[in-house]
Each structure stands twice: as structure tokens, then as C-alpha cells.
Design a protein around this motif. Structure first.
Motif, PDB file in Angstrom:
ATOM      1  N   LYS A  11       3.556  22.616 146.462  1.00 46.22           N
ATOM      2  CA  LYS A  11       4.279  22.648 147.730  1.00 46.22           C
ATOM      3  C   LYS A  11       5.760  22.815 147.424  1.00 46.22           C
ATOM      4  O   LYS A  11       6.265  22.289 146.438  1.00 46.22           O
ATOM      5  CB  LYS A  11       4.035  21.371 148.515  1.00 46.22           C
ATOM      6  N   ASN A  12       6.459  23.569 148.256  1.00 43.21           N
ATOM      7  CA  ASN A  12       7.885  23.849 148.033  1.00 43.21           C
ATOM      8  C   ASN A  12       8.118  24.440 146.651  1.00 43.21           C
ATOM      9  O   ASN A  12       8.990  24.018 145.913  1.00 43.21           O
ATOM     10  CB  ASN A  12       8.739  22.585 148.202  1.00 43.21           C
ATOM     11  N   GLY A  13       7.304  25.441 146.289  1.00 44.58           N
ATOM     12  CA  GLY A  13       7.352  26.038 144.961  1.00 44.58           C
ATOM     13  C   GLY A  13       8.719  26.518 144.533  1.00 44.58           C
ATOM     14  O   GLY A  13       9.042  26.522 143.356  1.00 44.58           O
ATOM     15  N   ALA A  14       9.561  26.924 145.467  1.00 46.74           N
ATOM     16  CA  ALA A  14      10.879  27.437 145.113  1.00 46.74           C
ATOM     17  C   ALA A  14      11.923  26.334 144.982  1.00 46.74           C
ATOM     18  O   ALA A  14      13.072  26.607 144.699  1.00 46.74           O
ATOM     19  CB  ALA A  14      11.323  28.457 146.160  1.00 46.74           C
ATOM     20  N   ASP A  15      11.541  25.097 145.192  1.00 52.58           N
ATOM     21  CA  ASP A  15      12.464  23.968 145.085  1.00 52.58           C
ATOM     22  C   ASP A  15      13.020  23.889 143.656  1.00 52.58           C
ATOM     23  O   ASP A  15      12.273  23.930 142.685  1.00 52.58           O
ATOM     24  CB  ASP A  15      11.707  22.682 145.438  1.00 52.58           C
ATOM     25  N   ALA A  16      14.334  23.774 143.530  1.00 54.24           N
ATOM     26  CA  ALA A  16      14.998  23.783 142.219  1.00 54.24           C
ATOM     27  C   ALA A  16      14.519  22.648 141.320  1.00 54.24           C
ATOM     28  O   ALA A  16      14.360  22.840 140.110  1.00 54.24           O
ATOM     29  CB  ALA A  16      16.506  23.712 142.404  1.00 54.24           C
ATOM     30  N   ALA A  20      12.788  23.218 137.720  1.00 54.69           N
ATOM     31  CA  ALA A  20      13.377  22.608 136.529  1.00 54.69           C
ATOM     32  C   ALA A  20      12.315  21.839 135.734  1.00 54.69           C
ATOM     33  O   ALA A  20      12.309  21.878 134.499  1.00 54.69           O
ATOM     34  CB  ALA A  20      14.526  21.691 136.916  1.00 54.69           C
ATOM     35  N   GLU A  21      11.414  21.170 136.433  1.00 57.61           N
ATOM     36  CA  GLU A  21      10.324  20.458 135.762  1.00 57.61           C
ATOM     37  C   GLU A  21       9.407  21.443 135.046  1.00 57.61           C
ATOM     38  O   GLU A  21       8.956  21.179 133.930  1.00 57.61           O
ATOM     39  CB  GLU A  21       9.522  19.632 136.758  1.00 57.61           C
ATOM     40  N   LEU A  22       9.134  22.585 135.680  1.00 55.46           N
ATOM     41  CA  LEU A  22       8.286  23.602 135.056  1.00 55.46           C
ATOM     42  C   LEU A  22       8.954  24.160 133.798  1.00 55.46           C
ATOM     43  O   LEU A  22       8.295  24.376 132.783  1.00 55.46           O
ATOM     44  CB  LEU A  22       7.975  24.716 136.052  1.00 55.46           C
ATOM     45  N   VAL A  23      10.246  24.359 133.833  1.00 55.86           N
ATOM     46  CA  VAL A  23      10.991  24.817 132.653  1.00 55.86           C
ATOM     47  C   VAL A  23      10.878  23.786 131.535  1.00 55.86           C
ATOM     48  O   VAL A  23      10.687  24.138 130.368  1.00 55.86           O
ATOM     49  CB  VAL A  23      12.468  25.112 133.005  1.00 55.86           C
ATOM     50  N   GLN A  24      10.951  22.502 131.876  1.00 54.90           N
ATOM     51  CA  GLN A  24      10.799  21.443 130.873  1.00 54.90           C
ATOM     52  C   GLN A  24       9.411  21.482 130.239  1.00 54.90           C
ATOM     53  O   GLN A  24       9.272  21.316 129.029  1.00 54.90           O
ATOM     54  CB  GLN A  24      11.061  20.077 131.483  1.00 54.90           C
ATOM     55  N   VAL A  25       8.390  21.697 131.067  1.00 53.31           N
ATOM     56  CA  VAL A  25       7.023  21.814 130.544  1.00 53.31           C
ATOM     57  C   VAL A  25       6.952  22.988 129.569  1.00 53.31           C
ATOM     58  O   VAL A  25       6.424  22.862 128.463  1.00 53.31           O
ATOM     59  CB  VAL A  25       5.998  21.994 131.689  1.00 53.31           C
ATOM     60  N   ALA A  26       7.497  24.123 129.957  1.00 49.21           N
ATOM     61  CA  ALA A  26       7.462  25.316 129.100  1.00 49.21           C
ATOM     62  C   ALA A  26       8.225  25.096 127.798  1.00 49.21           C
ATOM     63  O   ALA A  26       7.768  25.507 126.721  1.00 49.21           O
ATOM     64  CB  ALA A  26       8.031  26.516 129.855  1.00 49.21           C
TER      65      ALA A  26
END
Length: 83
Positions: A11-16, A20-26
């Protein structure tokens, strides 16, 4: 190299904050991780790239992982996109 199409269920996929959390996972994984949506292909370890791709709930994105621990990285990205 692994490649998989994943439907975004965030939900709210474009939320910064979420991006940022997805970048941390990557960034946790040493392999290369790319996301593609339409004609755009970005490095999942780049916050600027993530902001530019415009991921929204319901989108289908192609995830490509390549290198050491690529299977683990793919699973983590898959789980993140579903939660």
C-alpha cells in the motif's frame, strides 16, 4: 541470474519511507538487483532510481538478481513486495 515478475501489493508503494526500506533490503545483498517497470530499468540499491520508477500497488515489476546470494535477494524482494 534470476528474473521474476512480481505484482506489487505494498500500500502506498510510492511512499518515500517504504522505498527507502526496499533500498535497504536490496543493499543487504552483495548481488546486483534491478527492477523494471515498462521501459524503465533501475538499480534497486539506488534511492533516486526507486523514486523515479514510480512503483504503485497493483503494478507488475520485473525483478532481476545476479550474483552472490541472488536467490536469497529475490526471496527478500518478493516478500517485501507482498507485505
Amino acid at each position: 541470474m534470476l528474473q521474476e515478475t512480481i505484482k506489487v501489493r505494498i500500500k502506498n508503494g510510492a511512499d518515500a519511507r517504504i522505498l527507502a526500506e526496499l533500498v535497504q533490503v536490496a543493499n543487504y545483498y552483495p548481488c546486483s538487483i534491478y527492477l523494471a517497470k515498462g521501459e524503465k530499468r533501475i538499480n534497486a540499491k539506488s534511492i533516486m532510481g526507486m523514486m523515479g520508477i514510480g512503483i504503485l500497488e497493483g503494478d507488475e515489476i520485473v525483478v532481476v538478481t545476479d550474483g552472490e546470494r541472488e536467490a536469497d535477494a529475490m526471496e527478500s524482494i518478493r516478500q517485501f513486495m507482498k507485505d
